[in-house]
Design an enzyme around this catalytic site. Structure first.
Site, PDB file in Angstrom:
ATOM      1  N   HIS A 149     -49.612  -5.587   5.113  1.00 49.08           N
ATOM      2  CA  HIS A 149     -51.013  -6.025   5.154  1.00 49.08           C
ATOM      3  C   HIS A 149     -51.218  -7.438   5.709  1.00 49.08           C
ATOM      4  O   HIS A 149     -52.028  -8.219   5.169  1.00 49.08           O
ATOM      5  CB  HIS A 149     -51.626  -5.924   3.761  1.00 49.08           C
ATOM      6  N   HIS A 221     -59.765  -1.995   2.408  1.00 53.89           N
ATOM      7  CA  HIS A 221     -58.946  -1.511   1.299  1.00 53.89           C
ATOM      8  C   HIS A 221     -59.793  -1.210   0.055  1.00 53.89           C
ATOM      9  O   HIS A 221     -59.401  -1.525  -1.076  1.00 53.89           O
ATOM     10  CB  HIS A 221     -57.871  -2.561   0.985  1.00 53.89           C
ATOM     11  N   GLU A 353     -57.788   4.446   3.786  1.00 54.19           N
ATOM     12  CA  GLU A 353     -57.651   3.360   4.756  1.00 54.19           C
ATOM     13  C   GLU A 353     -57.486   3.924   6.162  1.00 54.19           C
ATOM     14  O   GLU A 353     -56.411   4.399   6.523  1.00 54.19           O
ATOM     15  CB  GLU A 353     -56.431   2.501   4.411  1.00 54.19           C
TER      16      GLU A 353
HETATM   17  C1  BGC Z   1     -50.261   0.514   0.497  1.00 55.48           C
HETATM   18  C2  BGC Z   1     -49.557   0.499  -0.824  1.00 55.48           C
HETATM   19  C3  BGC Z   1     -49.712  -0.846  -1.423  1.00 55.48           C
HETATM   20  C4  BGC Z   1     -51.165  -1.125  -1.584  1.00 55.48           C
HETATM   21  C5  BGC Z   1     -51.403  -2.493  -2.112  1.00 55.48           C
HETATM   22  C6  BGC Z   1     -51.699   0.246   0.234  1.00 55.48           C
HETATM   23  O1  BGC Z   1     -52.401   0.211   1.424  1.00 55.48           O
HETATM   24  O2  BGC Z   1     -50.084   1.697   1.185  1.00 55.48           O
HETATM   25  O3  BGC Z   1     -48.211   0.822  -0.682  1.00 55.48           O
HETATM   26  O4  BGC Z   1     -49.052  -0.960  -2.634  1.00 55.48           O
HETATM   27  O5  BGC Z   1     -51.821  -1.002  -0.371  1.00 55.48           O
HETATM   28  O6  BGC Z   1     -52.536  -2.519  -2.809  1.00 55.48           O
END
Ligand code: BGC
Length: 388
Positions: A149, A221, A353
């Site tokens: 991320h 998210h 997402e």
């Molecule tokens: C990921 C997860 C991660 C989460 C964090 C998601 O987009 O795929 O693996 O733990 O984000 O909040």
């Protein structure tokens, strides 16, 4: 002379009026219901209130609403969605988004990207390493030896510049990511526009330009729970995903490069299926990228549908993106308390997402995430709410 002055006044008056209704200033004046109704017939009113401050910068919460009463709240910290109020099939309103009561909740380091924008590269990059134009770039590693991320802060823990756009019932957010920020090449100008339409859609339009080749993969998210507090988890929600394949991952959730068929596996959501049906057969729960069936590249097309029978609320997700990461809040463990005093237990919410595939910079067979100077990165995602 007097004639000239009055002419100038007449000419400038509409401009002054337009500027004053632009709402660039923080207004805390409550609107009467009559105001609201009247405003909706012409230019919608976008409420603004102070939500806190970060490093001396004001964090403002913007409320977008439509004549039907749908209300979406956004803050300029991380471009985070803090609330989505939509009706159930009996017309009862509920907040279908996980989130926190105050800015402190979003600032805490345990905040698992609740409601925020994610970039410069959403999802994982293996070993935090990629090559652009023959040059190897190393990102900080923040997830099992990989980059997740966008790094330590990414685009989720920074303050965006926000501007209400009442004419389109939108809030425009801008962020300038410097060359080398979080290890990425090129200075990147990012713009995200959130719009609430009159048919209960939340539209998110992303735009980015760069001055050096760089991977870009932007998403939001948001964690949804359509029961709005009735069910502590989304396990009873029904999900449909418009995909025949998913990206196979290793034990660190890094794609192997293979795309497997969903047929006959717990990944098959081509027919509406309760999330709980097969989740136990997926180690850790759903946290995977599906390769969406697309017919018109560049057009938002139906990617997924989430439905909660108890309230009749339905969410349809349309996107221009080739993939969707479905994450069923597997790492929520009850240690966080969110809005309305709710404890966020495992599977409290689901993230849908829309994005390019994880680790695309290291998989030439995946749709490319490379943005070059002179090109425009664009993605559009629409979250459409209805009842059935
Ligand atoms: C990921 C997860 C991660 C989460 C964090 C998601 O987009 O795929 O693996 O733990 O984000 O909040």
């Amino acid at each position: 002379m007097l004639k000239l002055l009055s002419k100038i006044f007449v000419l400038l008056l509409p401009l002054a009026l337009a500027l004053s209704s632009c709402g660039d200033q923080v207004s805390s004046t409550p609107q009467t219901p009559t105001d609201q109704t009247m405003k909706h017939h012409d230019t919608p009113h976008i409420k603004q209130e102070k939500f806190g401050s970060v490093d001396g910068q004001d964090i403002i919460q913007y409320t977008l609403s439509n004549p039907a009463g749908m209300e979406v709240k956004i803050i300029n910290y991380g471009g985070t969605l803090t609330s989505i109020m939509v009706p159930d099939s009996a017309g009862r309103w509920g907040d279908v988004l996980l989130g926190f009561d105050s800015l402190q909740g979003y600032l805490q380091k345990e905040n698992p990207y609740i409601g925020c924008l994610v970039g410069r590269y959403a999802n994982r990059i293996a070993n935090g390493k990629f090559t652009v134009n023959g040059k190897v770039y190393q990102l900080p590693l923040n997830n099992n030896g990989n980059s997740l991320h966008g790094g330590q802060k990414g685009f989720s823990r920074v303050v965006w510049t926000a501007k209400p756009l009442p004419e389109t019932n939108s809030v425009q957010l801008n962020y300038h990511s410097k060359d080398g920020e979080e290890g990425y090449p090129g200075s990147l100008n990012v713009q995200v526009v959130y719009t609430v339409t009159n048919v209960n859609e939340l539209k998110i339009e992303y735009l980015a330009t760069t001055d050096k080749g760089t991977p870009v993969n932007l998403t939001n998210h948001a964690y949804f729970n359509l029961s709005a507090g009735k069910d502590s988890t989304v396990l009873g929600h029904t999900l449909t995903v418009n995909a025949d394949h998913f990206t196979v991952v290793n034990d660190k959730q890094i794609p192997t490069g293979a795309l497997d068929s969903v047929k006959g596996t717990p990944m098959d959501f081509n027919q509406p299926l309760a999330i709980k049906t097969n989740i136990d057969k997926v180690p850790g729960g759903y946290d995977h990228n599906w390769a969406l069936r697309k017919s018109t590249p560049g057009e938002p097309e139906l990617a997924a549908t989430l439905y909660h029978q108890g309230t009749g609320r339905r969410l349809e997700v349309f996107t221009t993106e080739p993939g969707i990461q479905v994450y069923t809040g597997n790492f929520l463990d009850g240690s966080l308390t969110g809005k309305y005093g709710r404890k966020y237990v495992k599977h409290s919410g689901i993230c849908l997402e829309t994005q390019h595939f994880p680790d695309s910079p290291n998989h030439p067979s995946f749709p490319s995430t490379l943005l070059r100077p002179g090109e425009k990165y664009r993605q559009t995602t629409i979250y459409k709410f209805s009842t059935r």
